[in-house]
Enzyme design. Structure first.
Site, PDB file in Angstrom:
ATOM      1  N   ARG A 124      38.349  19.877 -31.555  1.00 57.90           N
ATOM      2  CA  ARG A 124      37.402  20.828 -30.901  1.00 57.90           C
ATOM      3  C   ARG A 124      36.871  20.421 -29.536  1.00 57.90           C
ATOM      4  NH1 ARG A 124      34.997  21.862 -36.178  1.00 57.90           N
ATOM      5  NH2 ARG A 124      36.231  23.636 -36.989  1.00 57.90           N
ATOM      6  N   LYS A 146      42.476  22.954 -15.078  1.00 57.90           N
ATOM      7  CA  LYS A 146      43.381  23.902 -15.951  1.00 57.90           C
ATOM      8  C   LYS A 146      44.218  22.787 -16.475  1.00 57.90           C
ATOM      9  CE  LYS A 146      43.644  27.657 -12.542  1.00 57.90           C
ATOM     10  NZ  LYS A 146      44.718  28.409 -11.475  1.00 57.90           N
ATOM     11  N   GLU A 188      51.225  21.344  -1.131  1.00 52.44           N
ATOM     12  CA  GLU A 188      49.925  21.723  -1.643  1.00 52.44           C
ATOM     13  C   GLU A 188      48.968  21.238  -0.494  1.00 52.44           C
ATOM     14  OE1 GLU A 188      50.177  23.658  -4.088  1.00 52.44           O
ATOM     15  OE2 GLU A 188      51.780  23.047  -5.077  1.00 52.44           O
ATOM     16  N   LYS A 230      39.496  21.136  -2.711  1.00 51.06           N
ATOM     17  CA  LYS A 230      39.818  21.528  -4.176  1.00 51.06           C
ATOM     18  C   LYS A 230      38.601  21.671  -4.875  1.00 51.06           C
ATOM     19  CE  LYS A 230      42.376  22.749  -7.900  1.00 51.06           C
ATOM     20  NZ  LYS A 230      43.458  22.472  -8.520  1.00 51.06           N
ATOM     21  N   GLU A 240      38.574  31.075 -11.904  1.00 52.12           N
ATOM     22  CA  GLU A 240      39.426  32.185 -11.113  1.00 52.12           C
ATOM     23  C   GLU A 240      38.980  33.540 -11.183  1.00 52.12           C
ATOM     24  OE1 GLU A 240      43.350  30.342 -11.005  1.00 52.12           O
ATOM     25  OE2 GLU A 240      44.018  32.611 -10.214  1.00 52.12           O
ATOM     26  N   ARG A 244      39.006  31.211  -6.199  1.00 46.27           N
ATOM     27  CA  ARG A 244      39.875  29.924  -6.521  1.00 46.27           C
ATOM     28  C   ARG A 244      41.357  30.768  -6.621  1.00 46.27           C
ATOM     29  NH1 ARG A 244      39.496  25.770 -11.807  1.00 46.27           N
ATOM     30  NH2 ARG A 244      41.862  24.837 -11.432  1.00 46.27           N
ATOM     31  N   ASN A 248      46.495  30.017  -4.846  1.00 45.41           N
ATOM     32  CA  ASN A 248      47.778  30.692  -5.101  1.00 45.41           C
ATOM     33  C   ASN A 248      48.493  30.932  -3.846  1.00 45.41           C
ATOM     34  OD1 ASN A 248      47.138  30.622  -7.930  1.00 45.41           O
ATOM     35  ND2 ASN A 248      46.349  32.562  -7.858  1.00 45.41           N
ATOM     36  N   HIS A 251      52.232  30.628  -3.412  1.00 44.07           N
ATOM     37  CA  HIS A 251      52.635  30.690  -4.949  1.00 44.07           C
ATOM     38  C   HIS A 251      53.026  31.988  -5.412  1.00 44.07           C
ATOM     39  CE1 HIS A 251      50.810  26.600  -4.534  1.00 44.07           C
ATOM     40  NE2 HIS A 251      51.437  26.232  -5.663  1.00 44.07           N
ATOM     41  N   HIS A 255      56.599  31.266  -6.238  1.00 47.31           N
ATOM     42  CA  HIS A 255      57.043  31.168  -7.887  1.00 47.31           C
ATOM     43  C   HIS A 255      58.329  32.127  -8.079  1.00 47.31           C
ATOM     44  CE1 HIS A 255      56.181  31.634 -12.525  1.00 47.31           C
ATOM     45  NE2 HIS A 255      56.623  30.353 -12.046  1.00 47.31           N
ATOM     46  N   HIS A 267      59.549  22.393  -6.514  1.00 51.05           N
ATOM     47  CA  HIS A 267      58.346  23.376  -6.341  1.00 51.05           C
ATOM     48  C   HIS A 267      57.622  23.359  -5.051  1.00 51.05           C
ATOM     49  CE1 HIS A 267      54.880  25.324  -7.581  1.00 51.05           C
ATOM     50  NE2 HIS A 267      53.986  24.237  -7.255  1.00 51.05           N
TER      51      HIS A 267
HETATM   52  P1  NAD Z   1      55.341  15.533 -12.949  1.00 54.18           P
HETATM   53  O1  NAD Z   1      54.397  15.151 -13.885  1.00 54.18           O
HETATM   54  O2  NAD Z   1      56.669  16.101 -13.517  1.00 54.18           O
HETATM   55  O3  NAD Z   1      55.931  14.226 -12.071  1.00 54.18           O
HETATM   56  C1  NAD Z   1      56.962  14.279 -11.354  1.00 54.18           C
HETATM   57  C2  NAD Z   1      57.961  13.349 -11.609  1.00 54.18           C
HETATM   58  O4  NAD Z   1      57.904  12.107 -10.863  1.00 54.18           O
HETATM   59  C3  NAD Z   1      58.406  12.824 -12.957  1.00 54.18           C
HETATM   60  O5  NAD Z   1      59.734  12.612 -13.196  1.00 54.18           O
HETATM   61  C4  NAD Z   1      57.435  11.542 -13.176  1.00 54.18           C
HETATM   62  O6  NAD Z   1      57.861  10.808 -14.185  1.00 54.18           O
HETATM   63  C5  NAD Z   1      57.508  10.891 -11.877  1.00 54.18           C
HETATM   64  N1  NAD Z   1      56.378  10.194 -11.460  1.00 54.18           N
HETATM   65  C6  NAD Z   1      55.241  10.561 -11.531  1.00 54.18           C
HETATM   66  N2  NAD Z   1      54.442   9.516 -10.884  1.00 54.18           N
HETATM   67  C7  NAD Z   1      55.145   8.450 -10.419  1.00 54.18           C
HETATM   68  C8  NAD Z   1      55.047   7.452  -9.786  1.00 54.18           C
HETATM   69  N3  NAD Z   1      53.700   7.013  -9.430  1.00 54.18           N
HETATM   70  N4  NAD Z   1      56.219   6.644  -9.554  1.00 54.18           N
HETATM   71  C9  NAD Z   1      57.373   7.159  -9.923  1.00 54.18           C
HETATM   72  N5  NAD Z   1      57.593   8.340 -10.630  1.00 54.18           N
HETATM   73  C10 NAD Z   1      56.554   8.799 -10.845  1.00 54.18           C
HETATM   74  O7  NAD Z   1      55.089  16.689 -11.667  1.00 54.18           O
HETATM   75  P2  NAD Z   1      53.886  16.781 -10.658  1.00 54.18           P
HETATM   76  O8  NAD Z   1      54.917  17.399  -9.255  1.00 54.18           O
HETATM   77  O9  NAD Z   1      53.182  15.951 -10.590  1.00 54.18           O
HETATM   78  O10 NAD Z   1      53.356  18.111 -11.352  1.00 54.18           O
HETATM   79  C11 NAD Z   1      53.974  19.469 -11.547  1.00 54.18           C
HETATM   80  C12 NAD Z   1      53.079  20.065 -12.752  1.00 54.18           C
HETATM   81  O11 NAD Z   1      51.892  20.198 -12.384  1.00 54.18           O
HETATM   82  C13 NAD Z   1      53.616  21.385 -13.274  1.00 54.18           C
HETATM   83  O12 NAD Z   1      53.946  21.546 -14.455  1.00 54.18           O
HETATM   84  C14 NAD Z   1      52.398  22.459 -12.766  1.00 54.18           C
HETATM   85  O13 NAD Z   1      52.353  23.489 -13.258  1.00 54.18           O
HETATM   86  C15 NAD Z   1      51.166  21.247 -12.626  1.00 54.18           C
HETATM   87  N6  NAD Z   1      50.089  21.684 -11.809  1.00 54.18           N
HETATM   88  C16 NAD Z   1      48.999  22.043 -12.430  1.00 54.18           C
HETATM   89  C17 NAD Z   1      48.012  22.484 -11.746  1.00 54.18           C
HETATM   90  C18 NAD Z   1      46.428  22.443 -12.593  1.00 54.18           C
HETATM   91  O14 NAD Z   1      45.491  22.813 -11.819  1.00 54.18           O
HETATM   92  N7  NAD Z   1      46.289  22.030 -13.676  1.00 54.18           N
HETATM   93  C19 NAD Z   1      47.921  22.661 -10.450  1.00 54.18           C
HETATM   94  C20 NAD Z   1      49.556  22.259  -9.740  1.00 54.18           C
HETATM   95  C21 NAD Z   1      50.250  22.025 -10.533  1.00 54.18           C
HETATM   96  N1  GLY Z   2      46.569  25.083  -8.627  1.00 54.12           N
HETATM   97  C1  GLY Z   2      45.820  26.317  -8.565  1.00 54.12           C
HETATM   98  C2  GLY Z   2      44.424  25.899  -9.352  1.00 54.12           C
HETATM   99  O1  GLY Z   2      43.959  24.680  -9.754  1.00 54.12           O
HETATM  100  O2  GLY Z   2      43.569  26.929  -9.415  1.00 54.12           O
END
Ligand code: NAD
Ligand code: GLY
Length: 362
Positions: A124, A146, A188, A230, A240, A244, A248, A251, A255, A267
């Site tokens: 939980r 998120k 971003e 942020k 949001e 917030r 977007n 995006h 997207h 992306h």
């Molecule tokens: P990711 O976590 O897949 O990392 C990208 C790649 O880089 C992966 O192959 C990973 O293994 C590699 N990697 C990571 N750190 C590394 C390092 N220091 N050295 C070498 N390789 C490394 O992708 P991302 O771009 O970090 O994140 C994208 C995700 O984040 C999406 O799923 C998206 O929906 C999510 N996201 C979430 C929020 C939120 O508010 N929660 C906001 C924006 C994006």
């Molecule tokens: N990345 C968008 C948010 O965190 O709201």
């Protein structure tokens, strides 16, 4: 130099610590939360190979034996199935976890979202620490709470708001990150500049060279300025319901472009094109000066992000945007810039206006 920023959310407030080499302080950051019985590190296989051992040693140094759980890297693994496997593994950990255990998310946004969702739902709700290792995660996904996974019907459709208890950012980890992934994060950062901070756009424009050279001081400053934006947005509207949604920017269209390209486009590239189309929509409505939209295009181009894409159909993108979870009551909401540093939200963009904006980047 260490920088500490705070995300102000009442009893859910937390610190974001930015320091070169901070992975080795993960143990202290976790122990500082108080009443910690055990830790579990969750990481993808790539990040685990680079930083898993250092993170484990840091936790052991404060008396926490933290097993390292891994999953294959990449968005295709941000699924309910991976979440289930991680949850099974967390529940089978020895010594057994309890409500004072802490999950440590070591990796990019995929890891943070997955590990955060495990933390949100296990027993939980367990506390979790975000230790991001991509620029995108440093400046965006690690802050704000998120968490979740993708579904066949769309990205991020299953999840929960669950704030981390601490965020530990080690910009030295960006040394092993590819330029392509760094660029995703820079897109971003540009988004944050356009929605809130014109000076930040100048800083990003001047900093491209040191960022790609992985200059620790330049990256620390970049991350700190973005986290500040942020954190302020999240503090003002955690769930949001209001501003917030400004995050977007780029995006809504981006997207749809990503889906249209069947996820073959990075992306950050899709977001760059999305920001440009949304800026063109703003120019078309008389909200944004032409030179501001042109400047945005120039900065994105200098960062190596795409500024042109031919063959985009307004009808198809329109249909994709209707299906997006950002649409409200069937209306697609667009975040449009009114200047570099400020935005407004509209929900009455016509197909003709979209067609014209797409023409300008074709
Ligand atoms: P990711 O976590 O897949 O990392 C990208 C790649 O880089 C992966 O192959 C990973 O293994 C590699 N990697 C990571 N750190 C590394 C390092 N220091 N050295 C070498 N390789 C490394 O992708 P991302 O771009 O970090 O994140 C994208 C995700 O984040 C999406 O799923 C998206 O929906 C999510 N996201 C979430 C929020 C939120 O508010 N929660 C906001 C924006 C994006
Ligand atoms: N990345 C968008 C948010 O965190 O709201």
């Amino acid at each position: 130099m260490t920088r500490t920023l705070r995300v102000e959310l009442g009893e859910r407030s937390y610190d974001v610590r930015i320091a070169p080499g901070a992975v080795s302080d993960l143990g202290e950051a976790t122990a500082r939360l108080g009443a910690v019985s055990s830790g579990v590190i969750i990481s993808d296989e790539t990040v685990a190979a680079h930083y898993g051992r250092a993170a484990g040693e840091a936790l052991r140094a404060v008396g926490l034996d933290a097993p390292l759980l891994t999953f294959p890297p990449g968005e295709p693994h941000k699924t309910f199935a991976t979440y289930g496997e991680l949850l099974d593994a967390v529940l089978q950990c020895q010594p057994a976890i309890d409500r004072r255990s802490v999950i440590i998310a070591l990796g990019g946004g995929v890891t943070g979202d997955l590990a955060g969702f495990v933390a949100a739902t296990c027993l939980r709700g367990l506390r979790f620490v975000q230790c991001p290792t991509t620029l995108l995660a440093d400046v965006d996904s690690a802050v704000g709470g998120k968490t979740g996974v993708d579904h066949a019907a769309g990205k991020n459709l299953i999840g929960a708001f669950h704030q981390p208890s601490a965020v530990v950012i080690d910009v030295q980890t960006l040394g092993t990150l590819s330029d392509a992934e760094l660029r995703n994060g820079l897109a971003e950062c540009v988004k944050h500049a356009v929605i809130r901070d014109a000076d930040l756009l100048t800083f990003i424009d001047h900093g491209a060279k040191p960022f790609f050279a992985r200059d620790v001081d330049a990256l620390s400053e970049l991350v700190a300025r973005n986290v500040a934006i942020k954190a302020a947005v999240v503090a003002g509207d955690e769930r949001e319901y209001g501003d917030r949604a400004h995050l977007n920017f780029g995006h809504t269209v981006g997207h749809a472009i990503e889906v249209d390209a069947d996820y073959t486009l990075a992306h950050g590239s899709a977001v760059a094109l999305g920001m440009l189309v949304e800026s063109e929509l703003a120019v078309g409505r008389g909200l944004l000066a032409r030179d501001a939209a042109d400047r945005l295009g120039d900065v994105l181009e200098r960062l190596g992000l795409p500024v042109r894409r031919a063959g985009l159909s307004a009808e198809r993108l329109g249909r994709l945007m209707q299906r997006d979870k950002k649409a409200r009551a069937g209306k697609v909401r667009f975040v449009l810039p009114t200047a570099i540093g400020s935005v407004t939200v509209v929900d009455d963009v016509t197909d003709d206006a979209l067609r014209e904006a797409l023409q300008r980047i074709a």
